[in-house]
Every structure is written in C-alpha cells, then in structure tokens.
Design a protein around this motif. Structure first.
Motif, PDB file in Angstrom:
ATOM      1  N   GLU A  64       0.827  -1.212   0.000  1.00 56.23           N
ATOM      2  CA  GLU A  64       0.000   0.000   0.000  1.00 56.23           C
ATOM      3  C   GLU A  64       0.858   1.257   0.000  1.00 56.23           C
ATOM      4  O   GLU A  64       0.540   2.245  -0.674  1.00 56.23           O
ATOM      5  N   TRP A 107       3.917   1.577  -1.248  1.00 52.62           N
ATOM      6  CA  TRP A 107       4.511   1.748  -2.579  1.00 52.62           C
ATOM      7  C   TRP A 107       3.490   2.277  -3.572  1.00 52.62           C
ATOM      8  O   TRP A 107       3.804   3.115  -4.417  1.00 52.62           O
ATOM      9  N   ARG A 108       2.241   1.811  -3.465  1.00 56.61           N
ATOM     10  CA  ARG A 108       1.210   2.303  -4.378  1.00 56.61           C
ATOM     11  C   ARG A 108       0.946   3.793  -4.139  1.00 56.61           C
ATOM     12  O   ARG A 108       0.702   4.542  -5.084  1.00 56.61           O
ATOM     13  N   ASP A 147       3.250   5.889  -5.939  1.00 56.56           N
ATOM     14  CA  ASP A 147       3.181   5.684  -7.389  1.00 56.56           C
ATOM     15  C   ASP A 147       4.302   4.780  -7.885  1.00 56.56           C
ATOM     16  O   ASP A 147       4.885   4.998  -8.953  1.00 56.56           O
TER      17      ASP A 147
END
Length: 293
Positions: free
Chosen positions: A64, A66-67, A70
């Motif tokens: 999460e 890392w998301r 981006d």
C-alpha cells in the motif's frame, strides 16, 4: 558529496520549497490526505540525489505504501531497486531495542545519514508518520521531548525530516505543541493556498491558480483595505510556488485601482517574470522586489 549549507526554512511553506536540512510538521485528518505531499517530497529527494526513507503508518502494508508513492513505476521502481528509496518502520529502525527512546532513534538516524553519505548520496531525507507512537506504545511526553530537542540532527544540513501527525490520533494540545516545535509547517496538500495578514503586509503561501484564484484575490483586496490609512502594502509572494497568469492580472488590476502610494511585491524570480510579462513595471505605485530562494 555534502548538501549545500544554508539557513533552515521557517514558517508555513509548500512541500516544494522544503530545503535540505529542514525539520517540518505536516498534519492530516483522513486516510487519503497528504498522499501527494509524501510523493512530492520523495520525488524531490531523489532528484536531489538524496536517499529517501519513508516510515509510513504501521497499519499500512508495504504494498500500500509503494502504491501511494506511485511505484513501481520506471523511475521510482529503479530508485527502490538500487536502494535510494526505502520503505521501513520505526520498529525496524530502532531494532533490536524494543522500546522507543530519543537517544536510540537519534543514534539510528545518524547512522542512516552516514550510510547514505557513504553510498554516495548528498544526504538523507525521511518521512515519518507519527502513528508509530501508538504502535510502539511510546510515551507521548517522551516523543514530544524528542521532537523539540532534535536540532543537532539538522545542524550540518545533511538530514531532512517531515513528521506527519494524524489529527484523529493526537490531542489538540499535543498537535499545537508539535506545530510550534517544528521550525516549518507544511501546507496540507499540493495546490493549497495559505494567507496571513499582519500590519500592512499580506503573506501568501502555496499555489495561486484557477482553484485558489478567488482566495488569492480576496486576500490581496483585504490587505489593501487594512492598509488604506498607511497607503503602503507589502504583498509577500516569496512562498508562492506557482502564480497563474489570471492571478497576476488580478493583482495588477487591484494595484492599479488602489490609492496606495506604494505596493511592494516580494517574490522569487519566476513569479517576478510572470508579473513583468503582465506589464507590472508600468504601474507607478508597484515595486517588485526579487528575493532569493
């Protein structure tokens, strides 16, 4: 290679103007707020050839985090692969210690800063979500002591830190004290505009664009009204990271119609260029004073 020396930033600033060696307070009030701040902060560090460590809220999985940054994209993914961008936790930072102490955290931050320099980076910047306090069952008073006595970490301008506080998890008194303890405070998100009024001064911070045009114009108009008797006003745009053409025209229109003897606009060179392209130099009572970043 050492980071360039310079004075610390102070007051309210957008994250884009954070400098190496700053210690900044960031506040947020929902799970989505501040995502653009940490992403912009990480990108700026990578562009400045600094090592970036993100100590995210412990309730988030690494995926999460890392998301939210981006990643994996071609650029951030490469930074992660070479170790320039690291996602970690406060628990991992102070390991093998089980309890938080300021001394242990300071020691580990200094070690990580030295490691970043040894790896060839210009310095280290961290983003620390303060949810770690509850995760480690740390004493609030001890955490507050750490925050207000960490000046030595920033003396040589090699280490930069954002401390992000969830307003739902800390009392108003703690938030106010930590707001004061940090030399600079960040705007809550990209695109925000903050205004301050003092005697014959209106100070604007952030981005003056189509979304904040009404707020920008209202702030200048109020500044002119407050300084009507003195007939002198300073419009401080030195912390404005973006000025749209429409906002520049609004500013010049208000200056032209004002009865003031002098309206001084303090701004950085990029903003000064926009104002001059809008014919600012031909307004008799307007003075543009360029300031250094």
């Amino acid at each position: 290679m050492a980071a360039a020396a310079g004075s610390a930033s102070a007051g309210t600033i957008p994250v884009q103007q954070l400098r190496a060696g700053d210690h900044a307070f960031a506040g947020y009030g929902d799970d989505e707020a501040g995502r653009d701040v940490v992403a912009a902060y990480a990108w700026a560090g990578l562009a400045n050839h600094e090592k970036v460590m993100v100590f995210a809220a412990p309730q988030l999985t690494e995926g999460e985090v890392w998301r939210r940054l981006d990643a994996p994209g071609p650029l951030l993914g490469a930074a992660r692969d070479r170790g320039q961008l690291v996602v970690s936790s406060m628990r991992a930072l102070i390991h093998p210690a089980r309890s938080f102490t300021p001394r242990r955290q300071w020691q580990r931050i200094q070690e990580e800063t030295d490691r970043a320099l040894a790896e060839g980076y210009r310095g280290l910047r961290t983003y620390i979500d303060m949810h770690w306090v509850g995760d480690l069952d740390a004493d609030i008073a001890v955490m507050m002591y750490r925050e207000s006595h960490a000046e030595h970490l920033f003396t040589d301008r090699l280490y930069t830190e954002i401390c992000a506080y969830d307003s739902r998890c800390f009392s108003p008194d703690v938030l106010a004290a930590m707001h004061r303890a940090h030399p600079c405070r960040l705007l809550p998100h990209l695109g925000a505009l903050h205004t301050e009024h003092a005697a014959d001064v209106v100070r604007l911070v952030g981005e003056a664009d189509i979304a904040t045009r009404e707020q920008f114009t209202a702030a200048v108009r109020e500044g002119l009204a407050r300084s009507a008797e003195a007939r002198r006003l300073t419009v401080d745009l030195s912390r404005v990271s973006f000025l749209s053409a429409a906002c520049s025209v609004d500013l010049l229109r208000l200056a032209t119609s004002a009865a003031h003897d002098l309206i001084e606009v303090r701004c950085r060179s990029a903003v000064a260029r926009i104002l001059r392209r809008a014919d600012a130099d031909h307004i008799p009572n307007l003075l543009i004073s360029e300031v250094s970043p």
